[in-house]
Motif scaffolding. Sequence first.
Motif, short mmCIF file in Angstrom:
data_model
loop_
_atom_site.label_atom_id
_atom_site.label_comp_id
_atom_site.label_asym_id
_atom_site.label_seq_id
_atom_site.Cartn_x
_atom_site.Cartn_y
_atom_site.Cartn_z
N GLU A 115 59.58 -17.13 61.19
CA GLU A 115 58.32 -16.45 60.91
C GLU A 115 57.67 -17.12 59.71
N ILE A 116 56.43 -17.51 59.86
CA ILE A 116 55.68 -18.06 58.73
C ILE A 116 54.62 -17.03 58.36
N GLU A 117 54.67 -16.59 57.10
CA GLU A 117 53.77 -15.54 56.60
C GLU A 117 52.74 -16.13 55.66
N PHE A 118 51.55 -15.63 55.77
CA PHE A 118 50.46 -16.03 54.89
C PHE A 118 49.96 -14.80 54.16
N ASN A 119 49.89 -14.87 52.83
CA ASN A 119 49.32 -13.77 52.06
C ASN A 119 47.81 -13.75 52.26
N MET A 167 48.81 -7.40 51.73
CA MET A 167 48.69 -7.65 53.17
C MET A 167 49.10 -9.08 53.51
N ARG A 168 49.95 -9.21 54.55
CA ARG A 168 50.39 -10.52 55.03
C ARG A 168 50.13 -10.64 56.53
N PHE A 169 49.85 -11.85 56.94
CA PHE A 169 49.64 -12.21 58.34
C PHE A 169 50.75 -13.19 58.70
N ALA A 170 51.42 -13.01 59.83
CA ALA A 170 52.54 -13.89 60.18
C ALA A 170 52.46 -14.35 61.63
N LEU A 171 52.92 -15.58 61.86
CA LEU A 171 53.11 -16.14 63.19
C LEU A 171 54.61 -16.20 63.42
N GLY A 180 54.53 -14.41 68.71
CA GLY A 180 53.79 -13.22 68.35
C GLY A 180 53.03 -13.36 67.05
N VAL A 181 52.24 -12.36 66.78
CA VAL A 181 51.46 -12.25 65.56
C VAL A 181 51.80 -10.91 64.92
#
Length: 115
Positions: A53-57, A62-66, A107-108
């Motif tokens: 999982e790669i997460e972006f702040n 709040m974080r968004f992950a692929l 997934g997202v």
Amino acid sequence: MGAFNPVHLSFPVLIGAGGVGYIRHWGERDDFDNNWEVDEDSYAFFVFEPGVEIEFNVIEWMRFALVGSYRFTSDVKLNYKNSVFGETAYGGTPIASTDLMRSYNVGVVVKFGLF
């Protein structure tokens, strides 16, 4: 709170058990007089699913992950019953391949909280 790192890697792992079943259906669902359902077969299985999982702040809370993973399972052996209302043509025939639950997954994810 620590430093605001913009990108994070994580390695989620799912270990567990599950079950799957197959129901054979005849007739229209709205026609209760001519509607038949028979529990054809069910099976329990073991599952192991490692992922990355790669997460972006996005903002501090709040974080968004692929996410990408692969699901390994034990064999799932679903077969038609030997006799259903007099039918014997498909008795013992597999409903699906034994590896039907094994697959790649993507997934997202959106996460909210204090990190």
